[in-house]
Scaffold this active site. Structure first.
Site, mmCIF file in Angstrom:
data_model
loop_
_atom_site.group_PDB
_atom_site.id
_atom_site.type_symbol
_atom_site.label_atom_id
_atom_site.label_comp_id
_atom_site.label_asym_id
_atom_site.label_seq_id
_atom_site.Cartn_x
_atom_site.Cartn_y
_atom_site.Cartn_z
ATOM 1 N N HIS A 186 2.192 -3.950 12.388
ATOM 2 C CA HIS A 186 3.554 -3.462 12.121
ATOM 3 C C HIS A 186 4.520 -3.880 13.210
ATOM 4 C CE1 HIS A 186 1.335 -1.006 9.199
ATOM 5 N NE2 HIS A 186 2.365 -1.384 8.484
ATOM 6 N N CYS A 228 3.743 -7.275 -1.814
ATOM 7 C CA CYS A 228 4.732 -6.921 -0.789
ATOM 8 C C CYS A 228 4.183 -7.104 0.620
ATOM 9 C CB CYS A 228 5.227 -5.490 -0.987
ATOM 10 S SG CYS A 228 3.915 -4.268 -0.857
#
Ligand code: PEP
Ligand code: MG
Length: 552
Positions: A183, A479
């Protein structure tokens, strides 16, 4: 000297290294041979200085920050904590250990209380770390607070740290850990930050040395020559593609929606200008990484409405909070876990805090009703039919028009024929699907080689979902970061994927590549890739099909 890693994006930056100080670790529990009176005095001085520093910082902070820092300053001089420290030192503990244990006692009292109180646990831990750093005479862990711009070098950088970086100061980031889909890498990409992660040799980068960080080459150059510095400065820091505005489609007209992955509504304008036809993933947890309390329904409604308005009547897929692993949200509680990626993450944490989930769904339903956007809401980390039913039923009960799931846990992909028909849409999260299929932590640079979504095992799971989506007549998105790889994007379409969502800067290249391929060609390339025996083999096989195939 050149250090290799995984470049995020293509920017280049030049600057001076400032290292992030590492966490201090637990002070050893050994018998102290120091004079207890002197040890206690040292603690008093450290706590007083900590309180003064926090009060000083509170004076410059915004409203929420001021409140927190002022409360922390009070914690540093709390009489009950100080009394505990005094008795622990009298029992023979070192000053550092006594501070650690006294604050830990209070953390343990607050932790089970949940909600606001549990949120104070991190504040207490932070105060203790500050005092222990002073006692040891070492810098406080965390991002250095410097007045001049610098290249931040860290073993690892949490998404919360990355989200809060001062972009005026941080020229680039270099981390030893972290794979391409961590992330931190995703946030760096969305902020246009030059980054190289997974640099095993980055320990040689010491404070004050000059480096060139070249994300395109996946390299950090230590002590570069003047000519190299001049060339790097000329290359500049940010790279943005210019996007055509035509809708995403294959050569034969087959539509493939090209959507943006966003972390905040204020990224919408850039995404539209780079050619996004809508949003394929809003990571809502990115909005609340620093929140101490769950956001109110009203505040959430405002932010979601802002996003939906920015995209007019277009498709906007919002994912409910994906807390856990490297993205802890204080208001969802946090118990340390050995393997947090396999722990209480995504829907598992939300189900335990259903009121937080209901509030978020209610805010989304209100935003949907206030705008004409095509809002679609999905849940992360769904593993099976039970979790799918739970979320879809709750979403519908809360008034949402389209409810779906992220398919990123292999069990869910294997059960695609059972879960997909229950949904209005699904979206494949290839970052986690790859991590879990290959059993390779996406945060670990040492296993980044396994994090390859081209692996035929991953592609076969995508195929199962694509087939189930076609049978059920619903849209199937991707995604994860893999959608930004143009050739892989074509393979996904060949496997039945209908929407691709990615960092907006990647849209132009994917759009151009899709426009050069027909559906039968995409299917041929997909077929070649799924029958390969390795990721490299799949990539090569898919690439080799293109020149030979003729559309019918
Ligand atoms: C994914 O796992 O691919 C995904 C899109 O979600 P995240 O990267 O936020 O885990
Ligand atoms: Mg995921």
């Amino acid at each position: 000297m050149r250090i290799s890693g995984i470049g995020i994006g293509r920017g280049v930056a030049v600057g001076v290294v400032a290292r992030m100080s590492e966490p201090l670790g637990e002070p050893a529990d050994v018998e102290s041979d120091a004079d207890p009176v002197e040890e206690y005095r040292r603690v008093e001085r450290a706590l007083r200085a900590t309180a003064a520093e926090l009060t000083e910082r509170a004076g410059h902070a915004d409203d929420e920050g001021r409140e927190v820092l002022a409360a922390q300053a009070l914690m540093a001089e709390d009489p009950a904590v100080i009394e505990d420290i005094e008795s622990l030192i009298a029992e023979g503990k070192t000053a550092e250990r006594a501070v650690f244990e006294a604050f830990r006692t209070f953390q343990r009292v607050l932790e089970p209380m949940g909600g606001y109180m549990a949120g104070r646990v991190a504040d207490l831990r932070d105060v203790a770390q500050r005092a222990i750093a002073r006692l040891r005479g070492v810098p406080m862990p965390g991002v250095p607070a410097l007045d001049t711009p610098f290249v931040l070098v860290a073993h690892d950088l949490a998404p919360a740290d990355t989200a809060m970086l001062d972009l005026e100061k941080v020229l680039a980031i270099v981390t030893r850990d972290g794979g391409p889909t961590s992330h931190t890498a995703i946030l760096a990409r969305s902020k246009g930050l030059v980054a190289v992660v997974g640099t095993a040799d980055s320990d040689v980068l010491v404070n004050g040395s000059t480096v060139i960080v070249d994300a395109g080459a996946g390299q950090v150059v230590l002590d570069p020559a003047e000519a190299e510095i001049a060339a790097a400065r000329a290359a500049g820091g940010r790279v943005h593609a210019v996007a055509p505005s035509s809708p995403g489609a294959l050569k034969d007209g087959t539509r493939v929606a090209l959507l943006a992955n966003l972390g905040a509504p204020d990224e919408a304008a850039d995404a539209v200008s780079l050619g996004a036809e809508g949003v394929g993933l809003l990571r809502t947890e990115f909005l609340y990484l620093d929140a101490r309390q769950a956001p109110s329904v009203d505040l959430q409604r405002q932010r979601y409405t802002e996003l939906l308005r920015a995209f007019g009547g277009k498709k906007v897929v919002v994912r409910v909070l994906d807390a856990g692993a490297d993205k802890q949200l204080r208001f969802l509680g946090h118990t340390p876990e050995e393997n947090p990626a396999l722990g209480r993450r995504g829907i598992r944490a939300l189900r335990e805090h259903e009121s937080v989930l209901r509030d978020q769904l209610s805010a989304l339903a209100q935003a949907q009703n206030e705008t004409d956007a095509d809002l679609q809401v999905m849940a992360p980390m769904i593993a099976d039919v039970d979790e799918t039913r739970y979320f879809i039923e709750l979403g519908r009960e809360m008034g949402l028009a389209k409810v779906g799931i992220t398919i990123e846990v292999p069990s869910c992909a294997v059960l695609a024929d059972q879960v997909v028909p229950l949904c209005d849409f699904v979206s494949i999260g290839t970052n986690d699907l790859t991590q879990y299929t290959l059993a390779a932590d996406r945060l670990l640079g040492s296993v980044a080689g396994y994090q390859d979504p081209w692996h035929p095992a991953v592609l076969r799971l995508v195929e199962l979902v694509g087939d189930a989506g076609s049978a059920a007549g619903i849209s199937v998105g991707v995604c994860g970061e893999a959608a930004a790889d143009p050739l892989l994007a074509v393979v996904f379409v060949g496997l039945g994927v209908t929407d691709l969502s990615m960092s907006p800067t990647a849209l132009a290249e994917v759009r151009e590549t899709l426009a050069g391929v027909t559906l039968p060609e995409a299917r041929s390339r997909a077929k070649a890739a799924v029958h390969a025996t390795s990721a490299a083999g799949a990539r090569a096989a898919a690439a080799a099909v293109l020149p030979r195939h003729r559309s019918r």
